[in-house]
Design an enzyme around this catalytic site. Structure first.
Site, PDB file in Angstrom:
ATOM      1  N   GLN C 183      -2.015  14.305  37.548  1.00 21.69           N
ATOM      2  CA  GLN C 183      -2.629  15.304  37.114  1.00 21.69           C
ATOM      3  C   GLN C 183      -3.717  15.709  38.193  1.00 21.69           C
ATOM      4  O   GLN C 183      -4.835  15.286  38.170  1.00 21.69           O
ATOM      5  CB  GLN C 183      -3.178  15.091  35.707  1.00 21.69           C
ATOM      6  N   GLY C 224      -4.244  19.908  25.301  1.00 21.40           N
ATOM      7  CA  GLY C 224      -3.097  19.430  26.591  1.00 21.40           C
ATOM      8  C   GLY C 224      -3.516  20.071  27.823  1.00 21.40           C
ATOM      9  O   GLY C 224      -4.371  20.979  27.798  1.00 21.40           O
ATOM     10  N   HIS C 225      -2.871  19.627  28.712  1.00 18.08           N
ATOM     11  CA  HIS C 225      -2.992  20.166  30.150  1.00 18.08           C
ATOM     12  C   HIS C 225      -2.880  21.553  30.391  1.00 18.08           C
ATOM     13  O   HIS C 225      -1.854  22.044  29.714  1.00 18.08           O
ATOM     14  CB  HIS C 225      -2.615  19.114  31.249  1.00 18.08           C
ATOM     15  N   ASN C 226      -3.527  22.133  31.060  1.00 12.39           N
ATOM     16  CA  ASN C 226      -3.270  23.636  31.804  1.00 12.39           C
ATOM     17  C   ASN C 226      -3.697  24.702  30.703  1.00 12.39           C
ATOM     18  O   ASN C 226      -3.029  25.853  30.781  1.00 12.39           O
ATOM     19  CB  ASN C 226      -1.793  23.695  32.212  1.00 12.39           C
ATOM     20  N   SER C 244      -0.068  23.917  28.445  1.00  7.26           N
ATOM     21  CA  SER C 244       0.090  25.327  28.929  1.00  7.26           C
ATOM     22  C   SER C 244       0.018  26.318  28.120  1.00  7.26           C
ATOM     23  O   SER C 244       0.513  27.411  28.521  1.00  7.26           O
ATOM     24  CB  SER C 244       1.474  25.222  29.814  1.00  7.26           C
TER      25      SER C 244
END
Lengths: 322, 322, 322
Positions: C183, C224-226, C244
């Protein structure tokens, strides 16, 4: 620090069409790439982004070769997403800064009777209790707890706030009060396991809670006592497994998915997000149980009717008899 | 360290049939017991495991006396599960190793204006803020936070990562932004309360959040501000109680069960796992609200139809009129 | 320490009817107020509590002027709840005790290459990693982690156990095992953001996870990521946003509400508690998806019938054809 395209292909393979001397300064998604970016296309639905991307080079599957060639440099590989994963690892290694602090951070509290492999890294403010074992090349980020007698294998990564080996939730009722069942087991975690931030894995009541090799757990997950999670199973954030459940290898559990206690999931069972598993599932496949979201007014009508569904069925039966 | 069967019965009672000098080296489940193991049978469904178990001795109820006698030594007691709970406590005390570190671990941050009972234990990397009180024989494992002015009673056990007294989620809308409502209350926790890893109990807005005596909370639970949880209520992992809800005594909430704000649950209400309580429940009993899990294809069909359920009802009505 | 009513109105405005010299010793809810308490009425449903309240003074809206006058002193303001919020802030400032420890607690682990504003406060046992930035007047309570290169803006408040910037859950499948996607992004948090205890916000895979100005997150939330969360959006405890997803400004997500990955919520979308968002929602409004709770016997019948709902629809169709 930039990486030459040629150096990337030398390290990871793939067929490069384009200038091997191009310096890649960034890895970027197609829609946000610049001429010094390397990007990738793994989802065919995003193929339309390929033509308009400014990426200096794109990683594509053989099927996309022509479309990629129409716009510039590209790397062909059977599985662009896997190639991208390996590329992020290469990228991280190339950009790693030297660690400023020693292998066991001075603020960590490691019991003298814990056994920490000399290649493991214990981050700031971690606690490793008596009898715990931490395997080779395993990394505990900050504020991780590994409780008494719990084992973590090799090449594991435990993110901040992880708690391994708190007591399982064991209580016997006694005239309206609860008597604690001391949790005499521990937790055994295999190799290559990743555990997300603030996730908790409880110690077993009599035997150990077991996380097998290659399991991947996201953040804020609860794993109850005596659970076994099979090899290479992955669970998304906020999911939970209640006590004594056995989850097979190569399963997935979506976010906030939950498995009740004492159940078994066979190999290759996939639970959708927010679904509750209330019985053992022995046949591989995807399983779901979610009330479909709707605008609130529509939901209210349908939910109210749902509470009469059984009697509606009886009314249909009655109509059919006429 | 082994315990003699006779010593166990001396300490815990029960009627022993068999050799009081047998040395018990392990407590084990029936299916995995060895001749030096003591096991128990509390669930009649597992009676078939009794005959084949290798356990040196088994704890059984009076109803199982004959079946137990057919295989070897046994202890008869009215409630084998409760006996087993007490046995785990005896076992843990007998095997306790001496604590290597002082009562308040040197890495803990305890405010000079906190009041910690001399018999309490504060583990590594805990934070006990100004004005907090920790009662007699209470144990804070590692990395527990007890915030300003919060009280924890006697004989409590707080697992790693517990946060007592963070601000409740209080916000007033103001032209599209949020204005914080400072949380001026605290948290009061009674005696004999156990709180699982990474569970959070917020401080009250004006008055205190209250956890009464004997409450048992599992891991990763959220308790909002101004909540009151009644005596001997137990909540399983990932459950949540929103602000100002009042939960009666002797209730249970299953894993990921949730109670909305300002609601009341009467004494003896039991909420099933993953169920959302949207109205007060004043009658004791078991309550459930879960979409049943199914294979994904079947779920998709039923879920799609569910969104038309209200109109289906109207169609049934129309048919009935004809 | 008491505050004069007159001093309160001088600071916060509003029209005082009553004795400006009355000393207010407590802020209290109507039902539990004493003659030295200041209380407020924001919810018209609680109007009946007004007459019987012992509060020395009450904050009311213009519509309640007469009813308030009938019982004693009052302050009139267009939005009593907002006034109360500002009052709690005034109260907290007036009662603040001097901080006993320095701005960066000596037990915190702050990397020399982190950039911490001189007005920020870093609490006990926090970790601020290399390259992280902490803005002006921001407060990290105890045991907060801000990982490498993550940014936190000005006037933010991060509660105990918060983890900013753990790795997102990125995995590529490879012949039955998982290959980690490193990441490489970070987390960027705007100004005036509050983040509840043990909440986790993951770093992005390639780009940053972004929390915009004025966002309010409760406890035990997973981001979560993004993900991008728009300005002044508020999310209640145990909610989650998968990778995302893009959540617009001025949205709310109820407790344990969840948004699946890669979805978009427009400005002004409100998700009810425990509802799972499975598709993008582009129209403002309230959305819900929850199986209504019922006593367990009724639920069992309806849930069983629900699994045959699609075929029930077919039976209705068949009846209609006749």
């Amino acid at each position: 620090m930039a990486l030459r395209l040629g150096a990337i292909v030398d390290a990871l393979g793939g067929e490069l069409q384009g200038n091997a001397d191009l310096e890649i300064a960034r890895l970027a998604p197609l829609h946000n790439a610049s001429p010094d970016s390397l990007s990738f296309l793994s989802n065919p639905k995003l193929a339309k982004e390929l033509a308009s991307s400014l990426a200096g080079c794109v990683i594509v599957s053989p099927a996309m070769r022509e479309q990629a060639a129409a716009r510039g440099a590209f790397i062909v590989t059977p599985d662009p997403y896997l190639y991208f994963a390996r590329l992020t690892q290469l990228w991280k290694r190339a950009h790693a800064r030297q660690e400023a602090h020693p292998r066991i951070h001075p603020s960590a509290v490691v019991d003298p009777e814990a056994i920490v492999d000399p290649t493991a890294r214990i981050g700031p403010l971690c606690v490793v209790e008596r009898g715990a074992r931490i395997g080779a090349d395993t990394v505990l980020k900050s504020s991780v707890t590994v409780s008494e007698d719990c084992q973590v294998g090799a090449r594991c990564l435990l993110h901040p706030g992880v708690v391994i080996g708190a007591d399982g939730f064991g209580l016997a009722p006694d005239k309206g009060t609860w008597v604690k069942i001391e949790q005499l087991g521990a937790v055994r975690i295999g190799d290559d396991v990743e555990i997300g931030a603030n996730t908790c894995i409880d110690r077993g009541a009599l035997e150990d809670t077991v996380i097998e090799d290659g399991v991947k757990l996201d953040n804020l997950i609860q794993v109850g006592h005596n659970v076994r999670i099979g090899k290479h199973t992955a669970m998304a954030g906020c999911s939970a497994v209640a006590g004594s459940a056995v989850i097979g290898p190569h399963c997935t559990v979506g976010g906030a998915g939950m498995v009740l206690g004492h159940l078994t999931l066979a190999e290759g069972v996939h639970i959708s997000a927010a679904s509750l598993v209330t019985r053992s599932i022995l046949k591989p496949g995807q399983y779901t149980g979610v009330f479909p979201i709707d605008d609130n007014a529509a939901w209210e009508k349908n939910a109210a009717t749902l509470r009469q569904l059984h009697s509606l069925r009886d009314r249909i039966k009655a109509l059919e008899k006429k």
